[in-house]
Scaffold this active site. Structure first.
Site, PDB file in Angstrom:
ATOM      1  N   GLY A 187      58.462  14.721  59.159  1.00 28.06           N
ATOM      2  CA  GLY A 187      58.111  13.202  59.152  1.00 28.06           C
ATOM      3  C   GLY A 187      58.072  12.737  60.462  1.00 28.06           C
ATOM      4  N   HIS A 215      55.859  12.549  55.356  1.00 36.50           N
ATOM      5  CA  HIS A 215      55.912  11.065  55.302  1.00 36.50           C
ATOM      6  C   HIS A 215      55.878  10.545  56.734  1.00 36.50           C
ATOM      7  CE1 HIS A 215      60.316  11.406  56.411  1.00 36.50           C
ATOM      8  NE2 HIS A 215      60.108  12.616  55.705  1.00 36.50           N
ATOM      9  N   ASP A 216      55.420   9.252  57.006  1.00 33.58           N
ATOM     10  CA  ASP A 216      55.440   8.516  58.167  1.00 33.58           C
ATOM     11  C   ASP A 216      54.591   8.969  59.311  1.00 33.58           C
ATOM     12  OD1 ASP A 216      57.320   6.390  56.827  1.00 33.58           O
ATOM     13  OD2 ASP A 216      58.607   8.120  56.897  1.00 33.58           O
TER      14      ASP A 216
END
Length: 266
Positions: free
Chosen positions: A147, A129-130
């Site tokens: 992340g 994520h991200d």
């Protein structure tokens, strides 16, 4: 929606499941048993092989290719995630090989995982994520990002290497196979090992990329000052700026180090 149609502009296998809320461009191919979920946008000429799962909200630019068993756009594996709407966005001509996994963003990261164009993700590579990935990046088999990792243009991540959350991988960096990167990986350099260490300029890779002999010489000299001299980092940067300031590559290297939040791998 379960579809089975083939026209000059679209081919969806009869066993594929495509949500009516998905947007599929022209000349796309959706293979057997693949699933395209709600709020997925596939631009023109995207090819999805068999047994892929693409969930939304996610968007993939033109001419992206998904090999079997890719999982893209799934919820992030972050315990702080509470179901908020987040996205995965990728540019054009990306290739995702078998078992690649790509996750959507979370609120602390702006609810967005973003991938540029012309990248190659080999089998079993993972983007958490991200993350922010530039253009022309190569992920070898099993290369994984935690992340909030930033990977800049033309970087290469070796097989089964791992990058710690919130790290950056600089432009034209080379990460060796099985490396564990826990600080920012310097641009134009070879970073290898567990925990990873920097072994100077990636001269062979830079030459293949079209860097001139003078550019490679300046970069190599900067790394000798950073890694092999008796100077600390601050002193080395002062020498580098005094001797080579004005070179775009050197100026970028200096700024990369100065703006590092986690520290750089030396």
């Amino acid at each position: 929606m379960r579809s089975g149609r083939k026209t000059e502009e679209l081919s969806i296998h009869a066993t594929a499941i495509v949500s009516p809320k998905a947007e599929i461009g022209r000349n796309c191919i959706i293979g057997p048993y693949s699933i395209i979920g709600d709020d997925v946008i596939l631009h023109d000429n995207v090819r999805v092989a068999s047994h892929c799962v693409i969930e939304g909200p996610s968007e993939f630019g033109s001419a992206c290719v998904f090999f079997p068993f890719v999982s893209a756009g799934q919820e992030p594996t972050d315990l702080k995630y509470r179901g908020e709407r987040s996205r995965l966005r990728a540019g054009d001509r990306n290739t995702f090989r078998e078992f690649t996994t790509l996750h959507r963003g979370t609120e602390p990261g702006g609810n967005l995982t973003e991938i540029g164009s012309d990248n190659l993700f080999m089998a079993q590579s993972h983007v958490a994520h991200d993350c922010r990935i530039g253009d022309h990046v190569i992920f070898a088999n099993g290369a994984s990002l935690a992340g909030h990792v930033v990977v800049e243009d033309h970087a290469t991540l070796g097989a089964y290497s791992g990058v710690h959350q919130f790290c950056r991988v600089g432009r034209d960096a080379f990460i060796g196979a099985f490396s564990v990167v826990v600080k920012d990986a310097l641009p134009f350099a070879r970073t290898v090992g567990n925990h990873a260490r920097c072994y100077g300029a990636n001269a062979i890779g830079l030459r293949r990329r079209g860097f001139t002999s003078d550019e490679i010489r300046r970069i190599s000299h900067a790394y000798r000052l950073l890694l092999s001299s008796q100077l600390n980092t601050t002193q080395a940067l002062e020498r580098i700026e005094a001797e080579m300031s004005g070179s775009p590559e050197i100026d970028y290297l200096v700024q990369f180090i100065k703006t590092s939040a986690r520290g750089v791998t030396k």
